[in-house]
Design a protein around this motif. Structure first.
Motif, PDB file in Angstrom:
ATOM      1  N   LEU A   1      33.635  84.632 -13.906  1.00 23.80           N
ATOM      2  CA  LEU A   1      33.091  84.535 -13.722  1.00 23.80           C
ATOM      3  C   LEU A   1      31.071  85.032 -12.661  1.00 23.80           C
ATOM      4  O   LEU A   1      32.428  86.426 -12.373  1.00 23.80           O
ATOM      5  CB  LEU A   1      33.693  83.511 -13.231  1.00 23.80           C
ATOM      6  N   GLN A   2      30.191  84.441 -12.728  1.00 21.98           N
ATOM      7  CA  GLN A   2      29.045  85.315 -11.961  1.00 21.98           C
ATOM      8  C   GLN A   2      28.509  84.426 -10.936  1.00 21.98           C
ATOM      9  O   GLN A   2      28.305  83.472 -11.588  1.00 21.98           O
ATOM     10  CB  GLN A   2      28.551  85.940 -12.979  1.00 21.98           C
ATOM     11  N   ALA A   3      29.003  84.956  -9.130  1.00 14.38           N
ATOM     12  CA  ALA A   3      28.354  84.005  -8.749  1.00 14.38           C
ATOM     13  C   ALA A   3      27.123  84.082  -8.492  1.00 14.38           C
ATOM     14  O   ALA A   3      27.184  85.400  -8.226  1.00 14.38           O
ATOM     15  CB  ALA A   3      29.613  83.532  -7.218  1.00 14.38           C
ATOM     16  N   SER A   4      26.045  83.763  -7.557  1.00 11.55           N
ATOM     17  CA  SER A   4      25.343  84.082  -7.218  1.00 11.55           C
ATOM     18  C   SER A   4      24.091  82.567  -6.492  1.00 11.55           C
ATOM     19  O   SER A   4      25.174  81.718  -6.522  1.00 11.55           O
ATOM     20  CB  SER A   4      24.151  83.866  -8.709  1.00 11.55           C
TER      21      SER A   4
ATOM     22  N   SER B   1      25.411  78.798  -7.823  1.00 18.40           N
ATOM     23  CA  SER B   1      25.869  79.404  -8.800  1.00 18.40           C
ATOM     24  C   SER B   1      27.387  79.913  -9.053  1.00 18.40           C
ATOM     25  O   SER B   1      27.389  81.099  -8.510  1.00 18.40           O
ATOM     26  CB  SER B   1      24.867  79.447 -10.046  1.00 18.40           C
ATOM     27  N   CYS B   2      27.997  79.563 -10.580  1.00 21.37           N
ATOM     28  CA  CYS B   2      28.402  80.053 -10.690  1.00 21.37           C
ATOM     29  C   CYS B   2      28.954  80.112 -12.815  1.00 21.37           C
ATOM     30  O   CYS B   2      29.204  79.343 -12.594  1.00 21.37           O
ATOM     31  CB  CYS B   2      30.621  80.107 -10.783  1.00 21.37           C
ATOM     32  N   ALA B   3      28.287  80.730 -13.346  1.00 19.39           N
ATOM     33  CA  ALA B   3      28.034  81.143 -14.622  1.00 19.39           C
ATOM     34  C   ALA B   3      29.739  81.267 -15.291  1.00 19.39           C
ATOM     35  O   ALA B   3      29.855  82.376 -14.720  1.00 19.39           O
ATOM     36  CB  ALA B   3      27.131  81.566 -14.948  1.00 19.39           C
TER      37      ALA B   3
ATOM     38  N   VAL C   1      27.951  72.127 -20.811  1.00 19.33           N
ATOM     39  CA  VAL C   1      27.036  73.042 -21.227  1.00 19.33           C
ATOM     40  C   VAL C   1      26.736  74.210 -21.017  1.00 19.33           C
ATOM     41  O   VAL C   1      26.712  74.877 -22.035  1.00 19.33           O
ATOM     42  CB  VAL C   1      26.040  71.424 -21.518  1.00 19.33           C
ATOM     43  N   LYS C   2      25.970  74.524 -19.741  1.00 16.08           N
ATOM     44  CA  LYS C   2      25.761  75.533 -19.191  1.00 16.08           C
ATOM     45  C   LYS C   2      26.620  76.376 -18.909  1.00 16.08           C
ATOM     46  O   LYS C   2      26.715  77.484 -18.365  1.00 16.08           O
ATOM     47  CB  LYS C   2      24.491  75.195 -18.197  1.00 16.08           C
ATOM     48  N   ASN C   3      28.317  75.677 -18.721  1.00 13.04           N
ATOM     49  CA  ASN C   3      29.381  76.897 -18.936  1.00 13.04           C
ATOM     50  C   ASN C   3      29.309  77.071 -16.968  1.00 13.04           C
ATOM     51  O   ASN C   3      29.311  78.302 -16.681  1.00 13.04           O
ATOM     52  CB  ASN C   3      29.443  77.626 -19.494  1.00 13.04           C
TER      53      ASN C   3
ATOM     54  N   ASP D   1      43.244  80.866 -11.459  1.00 16.07           N
ATOM     55  CA  ASP D   1      43.484  82.320 -12.025  1.00 16.07           C
ATOM     56  C   ASP D   1      42.276  83.134 -12.444  1.00 16.07           C
ATOM     57  O   ASP D   1      42.866  84.410 -12.805  1.00 16.07           O
ATOM     58  CB  ASP D   1      44.142  81.907 -13.365  1.00 16.07           C
ATOM     59  N   TYR D   2      41.398  83.029 -12.348  1.00 16.21           N
ATOM     60  CA  TYR D   2      40.194  83.513 -12.202  1.00 16.21           C
ATOM     61  C   TYR D   2      39.446  83.317 -11.086  1.00 16.21           C
ATOM     62  O   TYR D   2      38.867  82.656 -10.944  1.00 16.21           O
ATOM     63  CB  TYR D   2      39.530  83.500 -13.794  1.00 16.21           C
ATOM     64  N   TRP D   3      38.337  84.721 -10.805  1.00 13.17           N
ATOM     65  CA  TRP D   3      37.691  85.159  -9.735  1.00 13.17           C
ATOM     66  C   TRP D   3      35.997  85.860 -10.155  1.00 13.17           C
ATOM     67  O   TRP D   3      36.335  86.663 -10.816  1.00 13.17           O
ATOM     68  CB  TRP D   3      39.187  85.636  -8.479  1.00 13.17           C
TER      69      TRP D   3
END
Length: 123
Positions: free
Chosen positions: A2-5, A19-21, A73-75, A111-113
Motif C-alpha cells: 500500500l502506498q499512501a500519498s 490516496s492509497c494505491a 479498477v484503479k486499486n 493486516d497490511y499497512w
C-alpha cells in the motif's frame, strides 16, 4: 503493498484528498481503512469502507467532514477531508483488512499497512 500519498500543509478550513494505491489483483477482496497517529498518541481509526464500497463508517471526529471512497479498477482508496482543523494534524495511514465482512475499526484487525502520509493543519 500500500502506498499512501496526498498529505501536506494546509490552513484550517482547507481540504485535502489522500490516496492509497494498492498492488495486487485482489484489492476488491479487502476492506480498507484510514487511520491516523498524532505525536504522543495512539493510532486511531478515521474511516473505513467495505469491499464493494457500499458501506462506509467514520469516526465521530471526522464524520460530516470526510468521505472515504474506493475505485476497485484503479486499486485505490481515497479519503477526502474538508473543513480541516489543527487537531486533524497527524500521520495518516491506509490499511487493508483481508478478512473483513463488515467495516472494522481496530488497528489489530488490519493486516497490511501503508507507509503513512503527513497531514499538517495550521491555525
Amino acid at each position: 503493498q500500500l502506498q499512501a500519498s496526498g498529505g501536506g500543509l494546509v490552513q484550517a478550513g482547507g481540504s485535502l484528498r489522500l490516496s492509497c494505491a494498492a498492488t495486487g489483483r485482489t484489492f476488491s477482496s479487502y476492506g480498507m481503512g484510514w487511520f491516523r497517529q498524532a505525536p504522543g498518541k495512539e493510532r486511531e481509526f478515521v474511516a473505513g469502507i467495505s469491499r464493494s464500497g457500499a458501506i462506509t463508517y467514520y469516526s465521530d471526529s471526522v464524520k460530516g467532514r470526510s468521505t472515504i471512497s474506493r475505485d476497485n479498477v484503479k486499486n485505490t482508496v481515497y479519503l477526502q477531508m474538508n473543513s480541516l482543523k489543527p487537531e486533524d494534524t497527524a500521520v495518516y495511514y491506509c490499511a487493508a483488512d483481508l478478512f473483513a465482512l463488515v467495516v472494522r475499526t481496530r488497528v489489530a484487525e488490519y493486516d497490511y499497512w501503508g507507509q503513512g502520509t503527513q497531514v499538517t493543519v495550521s491555525s
